[in-house]
Design an enzyme around this catalytic site. Structure first.
Site, short mmCIF file in Angstrom:
data_model
loop_
_atom_site.label_atom_id
_atom_site.label_comp_id
_atom_site.label_asym_id
_atom_site.label_seq_id
_atom_site.Cartn_x
_atom_site.Cartn_y
_atom_site.Cartn_z
N ASN A 203 -0.09 -9.70 -11.35
CA ASN A 203 1.13 -10.65 -12.07
C ASN A 203 0.54 -11.87 -12.76
O ASN A 203 -0.47 -12.28 -12.35
CB ASN A 203 2.63 -10.78 -11.55
CG ASN A 203 2.75 -11.41 -10.36
OD1 ASN A 203 1.83 -12.35 -10.12
ND2 ASN A 203 3.39 -11.47 -9.41
N GLY B 29 0.90 -1.28 -0.12
CA GLY B 29 0.07 0.06 0.06
C GLY B 29 0.81 1.19 -0.07
O GLY B 29 0.68 2.31 -0.65
N ALA C 247 9.16 -4.22 -5.47
CA ALA C 247 8.32 -3.10 -5.44
C ALA C 247 8.20 -2.85 -7.06
O ALA C 247 7.60 -1.77 -7.38
CB ALA C 247 8.45 -1.99 -4.89
N ALA C 248 8.48 -3.64 -8.09
CA ALA C 248 8.38 -3.45 -9.45
C ALA C 248 6.71 -3.18 -9.81
O ALA C 248 6.34 -2.35 -10.22
CB ALA C 248 9.03 -4.49 -10.30
N GLY C 249 6.08 -4.08 -9.08
CA GLY C 249 4.79 -4.32 -9.24
C GLY C 249 4.05 -3.15 -8.56
O GLY C 249 3.03 -2.38 -9.09
N ASP C 250 4.54 -2.44 -7.69
CA ASP C 250 3.96 -1.53 -6.94
C ASP C 250 4.19 -0.03 -7.56
O ASP C 250 3.61 0.71 -7.79
CB ASP C 250 4.58 -1.33 -5.46
CG ASP C 250 4.35 -2.49 -4.54
OD1 ASP C 250 3.23 -3.11 -4.63
OD2 ASP C 250 5.00 -2.91 -3.74
N THR D 232 0.58 -8.05 -15.39
CA THR D 232 1.99 -7.66 -15.53
C THR D 232 2.67 -8.89 -15.71
O THR D 232 2.59 -9.99 -14.95
CB THR D 232 2.64 -6.98 -14.40
OG1 THR D 232 2.66 -7.49 -12.98
CG2 THR D 232 1.85 -5.58 -14.11
P1 ATP Z 1 7.70 -7.86 -7.63
O1 ATP Z 1 6.81 -8.72 -6.99
O2 ATP Z 1 8.96 -8.08 -8.15
O3 ATP Z 1 7.31 -6.28 -7.33
P2 ATP Z 1 5.55 -8.25 -9.91
O4 ATP Z 1 5.67 -9.96 -9.90
O5 ATP Z 1 4.42 -7.70 -9.15
O6 ATP Z 1 6.82 -7.69 -9.31
P3 ATP Z 1 6.04 -7.80 -12.63
O7 ATP Z 1 5.19 -8.37 -13.59
O8 ATP Z 1 7.26 -8.77 -12.51
O9 ATP Z 1 5.41 -7.67 -11.17
O10 ATP Z 1 6.63 -6.47 -12.78
C1 ATP Z 1 5.66 -5.45 -12.74
C2 ATP Z 1 6.29 -4.49 -14.02
O11 ATP Z 1 7.66 -4.04 -13.76
C3 ATP Z 1 6.39 -5.28 -15.39
O12 ATP Z 1 5.04 -5.31 -16.07
C4 ATP Z 1 7.29 -4.16 -16.24
O13 ATP Z 1 6.73 -2.90 -16.46
C5 ATP Z 1 8.17 -3.87 -14.89
N1 ATP Z 1 9.34 -4.83 -15.03
C6 ATP Z 1 9.73 -5.89 -14.15
N2 ATP Z 1 10.84 -6.59 -14.35
C7 ATP Z 1 11.39 -5.79 -15.36
C8 ATP Z 1 12.64 -5.92 -16.07
N3 ATP Z 1 13.34 -6.95 -15.78
N4 ATP Z 1 12.62 -5.04 -16.99
C9 ATP Z 1 12.06 -3.99 -17.31
N5 ATP Z 1 10.87 -4.06 -16.62
C10 ATP Z 1 10.64 -4.85 -15.72
O1 RIB Z 2 5.70 -5.40 -3.11
C1 RIB Z 2 6.98 -5.20 -2.19
C2 RIB Z 2 6.52 -5.04 -0.87
O2 RIB Z 2 5.63 -6.29 -0.60
C3 RIB Z 2 7.45 -5.02 -0.03
O3 RIB Z 2 7.74 -3.49 0.19
C4 RIB Z 2 7.09 -5.88 1.44
O4 RIB Z 2 6.73 -4.91 2.48
C5 RIB Z 2 5.78 -6.49 0.85
O5 RIB Z 2 4.82 -5.78 1.26
#
Ligand code: ATP
Ligand code: RIB
Length: 302
Positions: free
Chosen positions: A185, A42, A245-248, A216
């Site tokens: 994802n 969040g 935090a890529a997803g965030d 994603t």
């Molecule tokens: P996390 O749990 O690591 O925060 P996630 O599993 O929720 O991530 P992902 O689908 O892995 O989400 O990534 C979210 C977005 O981040 C992707 O749609 C893309 O835009 C970007 N991203 C992630 N990994 C990469 C990468 N290796 N190179 C470029 N963009 C990336």
């Molecule tokens: O999405 C990344 C986050 O997941 C981390 O910051 C951790 O606190 C967990 O909530």
């Protein structure tokens, strides 16, 4: 006018160790340096949106402890209104134990603590923040009934609702039909739908009432699916060192784009750029880019 976002969700302190690889079950390995970073899905999404230049308020709970104080300070540094983040007695602030391997991949275990106290009562006292928001952003690190009630309140007020179903759990059609943009994802999409393949998950989620599904796909970008069809939007090519935090980053920047009235495809491109920048930096909130950082990548390459 600046868009306004309300995030109802979790705040965690991230306790992070880097290691050459993840340990196997029953194994002890030696890692590298230990670091703490403000996190929680969040709060990360709130910070990601605020750094895109929208106004952000957050509703959540922390414990009455040092981590809680630090997390509130982190929100304030990004100009996020935390008037509705409650400091609760007798509960520890949420923490996340994170390991990051040499390829930047992570495992995360969360001890939710105060995040589980968040209830409809907290939402009711934040009613004014709901009515002044354009977009409500939700995840699943707080009780499901609170998430559902927040979605109901926002829908009754005619707001747009974004739900990032992380960590994943099966969800019902009643909740899914309250959501305008559902952003899992790949694995989460299959877990929520109870499906064995992504294709099957997409069909099931659309049948259950999801109107705009954005899956994603890490370095492969995003798949946008609606009843009208599917489209792939590629990620930016960067060198990933830490994907926490890529997803965030994606969800926060996408929601900021929506709140500012961007078209879906433009908001996804902004979000892909923000998330790509985030994977080139370490930690959760410290890795989240500003609008200028994201624009630089958007202008430089596809
Ligand atoms: P996390 O749990 O690591 O925060 P996630 O599993 O929720 O991530 P992902 O689908 O892995 O989400 O990534 C979210 C977005 O981040 C992707 O749609 C893309 O835009 C970007 N991203 C992630 N990994 C990469 C990468 N290796 N190179 C470029 N963009 C990336
Ligand atoms: O999405 C990344 C986050 O997941 C981390 O910051 C951790 O606190 C967990 O909530």
């Amino acid at each position: 006018m600046k868009g306004r976002i309300l995030v109802v969700g979790s705040l965690n302190m991230d306790l992070v160790v880097r290691a050459s690889r993840h340990p196997l079950i029953g194994e002890t390995i030696l890692g590298g340096v230990f670091a703490t970073f403000p996190g929680g899905k969040g709060a990360n999404q709130a910070v990601a949106a605020a750094r895109m230049g929208v106004s952000v308020s957050m509703v959540g709970c922390v414990g009455k402890d040092g981590f809680g104080d630090e997390l509130l300070r982190a929100l304030a540094l990004d100009g996020i209104d935390s008037a509705h983040v409650s400091v609760v007695e007798n509960q520890a602030t949420g923490i996340a134990l994170i390991t990051v391997d040499s390829e930047g991949r992570n495992t995360i275990v969360v001890a939710s603590g105060a995040n589980l106290i968040l209830s409809a009562r907290h939402l009711e006292s934040a009613r004014a923040a709901f009515s002044s928001a354009d977009v409500l952003v939700l995840q699943l690190e707080t009780p499901l009934e609170t998430v559902r009630e927040a979605a109901r309140m926002a829908k009754q007020m005619g707001k747009q609702v974004v739900l990032n179903p992380a960590p994943a759990q099966p969800l019902d059609a009643e909740l899914l039909s309250l959501v305008d943009y559902f952003i899992p994802n790949e694995r989460e999409a299959m877990q929520v739908a109870g499906a064995d393949s992504l294709d099957d998950a997409i069909k099931k989620l659309l049948d259950m009432g999801v109107s705009n599904l954005l899956v994603t796909l890490g370095e492969k970008g995003v798949l946008v699916a609606t009843r009208a069809g599917r489209a792939s939007i590629p990620a930016f090519s960067v060198e990933a060192i830490d994907t926490v935090a890529a997803g965030d980053a994606f969800v926060g920047a996408f929601s900021a784009g929506l709140a500012n009235g961007m078209r879906l495809e433009d908001a996804v491109r902004l979000a892909n750029a923000a998330a790509a920048v985030s994977v080139t930096r370490r930690g959760a909130q410290p890795s989240l880019p500003t609008w200028d950082d994201a624009q630089e990548l958007l202008e430089r390459r596809f």
